[in-house]
Write a protein that holds these residues in place. Structure first.
Motif, short mmCIF file in Angstrom:
data_model
loop_
_atom_site.label_atom_id
_atom_site.label_comp_id
_atom_site.label_asym_id
_atom_site.label_seq_id
_atom_site.Cartn_x
_atom_site.Cartn_y
_atom_site.Cartn_z
N THR A 274 6.58 26.75 8.15
CA THR A 274 5.08 26.62 8.02
C THR A 274 4.64 25.32 7.45
O THR A 274 3.42 24.91 7.61
N TRP A 275 5.59 24.40 6.82
CA TRP A 275 4.89 23.26 6.27
C TRP A 275 5.28 22.09 6.58
O TRP A 275 4.96 20.84 6.42
N ASN A 276 6.16 22.04 7.65
CA ASN A 276 7.01 20.98 8.30
C ASN A 276 7.22 21.19 9.83
O ASN A 276 7.22 22.16 10.16
N GLY A 277 7.42 20.06 10.51
CA GLY A 277 7.84 19.83 11.89
C GLY A 277 7.64 18.67 12.47
O GLY A 277 7.01 17.83 11.82
N THR A 278 7.99 18.51 13.82
CA THR A 278 7.81 17.40 14.47
C THR A 278 6.40 16.92 14.74
O THR A 278 5.95 17.85 15.49
N TRP B 281 14.09 19.36 6.78
CA TRP B 281 12.78 18.93 6.28
C TRP B 281 12.00 18.05 7.28
O TRP B 281 10.83 17.52 7.18
N ALA B 282 12.57 17.95 8.52
CA ALA B 282 11.79 17.29 9.55
C ALA B 282 11.22 16.08 9.35
O ALA B 282 10.28 15.79 9.59
N ALA C 105 21.39 15.89 6.89
CA ALA C 105 21.14 16.99 7.53
C ALA C 105 19.72 17.71 7.03
O ALA C 105 18.68 18.06 7.58
N GLN C 106 19.66 17.82 5.75
CA GLN C 106 18.68 18.38 4.83
C GLN C 106 17.50 17.71 5.33
O GLN C 106 16.20 18.15 5.39
N GLN C 107 17.59 16.02 5.25
CA GLN C 107 16.12 15.35 5.63
C GLN C 107 15.99 15.45 6.96
O GLN C 107 14.61 15.55 7.26
N ASN C 108 16.75 15.84 7.97
CA ASN C 108 16.22 15.47 9.27
C ASN C 108 16.55 16.44 10.41
O ASN C 108 15.94 16.56 11.51
N LEU C 109 16.98 17.79 10.10
CA LEU C 109 17.29 18.64 10.81
C LEU C 109 15.81 19.23 11.37
O LEU C 109 14.95 19.20 10.42
N ARG D 268 15.65 9.34 2.39
CA ARG D 268 14.14 9.49 2.67
C ARG D 268 13.27 8.38 2.07
O ARG D 268 13.18 8.30 0.82
N PRO D 269 12.83 7.67 2.94
CA PRO D 269 12.82 7.34 4.35
C PRO D 269 14.11 6.46 4.79
O PRO D 269 14.47 5.79 4.14
#
Length: 592
Positions: A428-432, A336-337, A325-329, A64-65
């Motif tokens: 509720t705190w992350n998304g694309t 964590w998107a 997976a954790q970082q980008n799923l 990340r990143p």
């Protein structure tokens, strides 16, 4: 009482003096809680541990990143921005590296990081020259690996910063530290030379626990990459993009025969091809094969014939910062998107028949994710894509496992975000921010993020070599040869052969590199060496997807998501001000 203490101190001092004089070697004893220098450099297994540490720090993008967020591939979550957006406005300065200072795994972008491990390589050569070893083959193999590792660190350094001081010995305290930058050409020759030395000492392949170490093929492949980059536009422009810069030899060639450079790049790639030990994974899909599944296996299987230089991970050595997976799923899978592919990238994936996708085509706009090329379904999570079971506490809302990045109108006129939308009900705190997630590298068989992924990272794979060979052929006017090698990549991807005239072939090659090598750390350098950054580092867009109440098909609206601004100085990083102050023989890069 004071007199007694004084006498006691004198007696203790005399005892210590006697002890030291009677044991002249007392201060030369090896520490009991660590290995001494002599012990390390006289023992090959210990030396191998030293070399392993250099491997660990050559840098990869499972973190990340990911470096792709600083290109036209994607953007990093603006809600967690810590200077990421400033990189895309070319706002890095000699005194402010921004996000590259904030995050540990972006250390591969830093001048001082590479010199730390170049010094480690040099220390290896200095120390092993002072000893003899019973197993010379073992020692030579390690030397070959270190030549490769030094070349790898230098290749990252030079293509980020331009010509840099070539240092071949580990500095001692009384050495002169003022070292001027070598020219770009001298650095390229040095890196190629280290690759040749490595290739001469390394085996063709490894098995068992040694798999993943540098091989002869890795050394030759790194040389091919370096020579291809060096022959490209940026390094042969005489710094025309920085008028008035008095030292153009630091950021490119000052003269010479560019055709010869393309020929050298072609020959270097062909040397890897001619080894005959690498091939595209499932190069010709068998009848009934899923082309997408074949392609997915390249990134999820631990070992294929396509791997040239790869790092494998285990549950034991994997950490959350490198868990892809954790970082980008997607958010609805408790990921964590962090990475949102942008619209221009997604639109660049062709249709299954090779047609270019176009929002102005009514059929494409009605169902933009239907009949796209197979790599699209491996690389991108899109609204409506089928994945795997949701986490236990989300299953009731989606028992099938369908990506939901759209927003749904309710009967009262309000809107509810899908499970993976920016305004989702799961995290509720992350998304694309673009309605897309990066699917590439995700292993469907791993129950992430409950368990850590061990997806391998490919530093170099055979597809890159084929595309490098094709690119060099195009620049030499050998269009039929280039077309044949581009079509190998497209055949494996289930796409028709490249069509069009010779004059269009360069653009087709560049398109193929963008899609095939997506998020493999190539695009950052490609847009610079081709000098297309001003055209592609432009404002980023995504989609707003709306399912209106009672409507089966959604409305798609292109939306602005990030401001970007390219400045030509960012073809190269600035040398940090601290480094300039320590080494006053350095010359800063242009336009800083």
């Amino acid at each position: 009482m004071r007199t007694y203490s004084k006498i006691k101190s004198i007696i203790l001092g005399m005892i210590l003096i006697v002890s030291f004089s009677s044991c002249g070697d007392f201060l030369d004893r090896e520490p009991l809680d660590q290995y001494g220098e002599t012990a390390v450099w006289s023992d090959l297994p210990m030396i191998e541990h030293f070399v392993n540490n250099i491997y660990w720090y050559i840098g990869h993008s499972f973190d990340r990143p990911m470096i792709g967020v600083f290109t036209d591939e994607s953007l990093f979550d603006p809600g967690s921005d810590q200077g990421h957006a400033n990189v895309l406005k070319s706002l890095i300065t000699p005194s402010d590296y921004g996000v590259f200072d904030s995050w540990s795994r972006t250390q591969k972008m830093r001048w001082e990081h590479h010199y730390k491990y170049i010094r480690a390589c040099n220390l290896f050569f200095d120390q092993t020259a002072l000893h003899t070893y019973d197993d010379e083959d073992y020692k030579n193999r390690l030397a070959g690996e270190v030549y490769f590792l030094r070349a790898y660190h230098y290749h990252n350094l030079v293509f980020l910063y331009g010509g840099a001081p070539i240092i071949e010995h580990a500095y001692k305290l009384d050495d002169e530290f003022q070292a001027p930058r070598n020219t770009f050409e001298e650095c390229i020759n040095f890196i190629a030379g280290d690759c040749d030395k490595a290739a001469a000492l390394l085996p063709a392949e490894y098995t068992g626990s040694n798999y993943g170490r540098a091989t002869k093929g890795a050394a030759l492949a790194l040389k091919a990459r370096v020579l291809l980059y060096a022959a490209s536009d940026l390094y042969n422009s005489n710094a025309s993009w920085a008028p008035g810069y008095s030292n153009p030899e630091l950021v490119g060639y000052a003269g010479g025969d560019r055709t010869a450079r393309w020929q050298a790049a072609k020959n270097a790639a062909k040397a890897v091809i001619d080894m005959g030990i690498y091939s595209l994974h499932k190069a010709v899909p068998a009848p009934g094969d899923s082309v997408a599944l074949n392609y997915d296996e390249i990134f999820t299987l631990k070992q294929t014939n396509e791997n040239i230089f790869t790092r494998n991970f285990t549950q034991a050595n994997q950490v959350w910062t490198m868990d892809i997976a954790q970082q980008n799923l997607p958010a609805g899978y408790k990921g964590w998107a962090n990475v949102s592919p942008i619209n221009s990238l997604v639109d660049d994936f062709e249709m299954a028949d090779g047609e270019k996708f176009n929002w102005d085509n009514p059929a494409h706009k009605t169902d933009p994710y239907l009949n796209r090329e197979p790599r699209f379904y491996v690389d991108i999570f899109f609204d409506g894509a089928r994945w795997r079971e949701r986490p236990d506490d989300v299953k009731a809302a989606d028992p099938v496992g369908i990506i939901q990045t759209g927003n749904y109108e309710q009967s009262d006129g309000s809107w509810l975000g899908g499970l993976d939308a920016l305004n989702n009900p799961v995290t509720t705190w992350n998304g694309t921010f673009t309605s897309y997630y990066l699917r590439k590298f995700q292993d469907k068989a791993t129950d992430s993020p409950k368990e850590r992924t061990t997806t391998p990272w490919h530093f170099i794979r055979y597809a890159e070599i084929l595309l490098s060979y094709a690119e060099a052929c195009i620049e030499l006017g050998e269009y039929d040869e280039a077309r044949a090698y581009i079509n190998r990549i497209r055949t494996r991807a289930g796409l028709p052969d490249v069509a069009g005239s010779n004059s269009e072939l360069r653009d087709r090659l560049r398109h193929e590199r963008k899609i095939e090598l997506l998020f493999e750390d190539q695009r950052f350098f490609d847009i610079r060496r081709w000098m297309i950054a001003p055209q592609v580092i432009v404002d980023a867009y995504g989609l707003d997807i709306r399912y209106r109440h009672g409507q089966a098909k959604p409305d798609y609206n292109i939306i602005h998501v990030q401001e970007r601004d390219w400045k030509d100085r960012f073809y190269f990083f600035p040398i940090r001000l601290d480094e300039m102050n320590r080494n006053q023989a350095l010359i800063q890069n242009p336009l800083y």
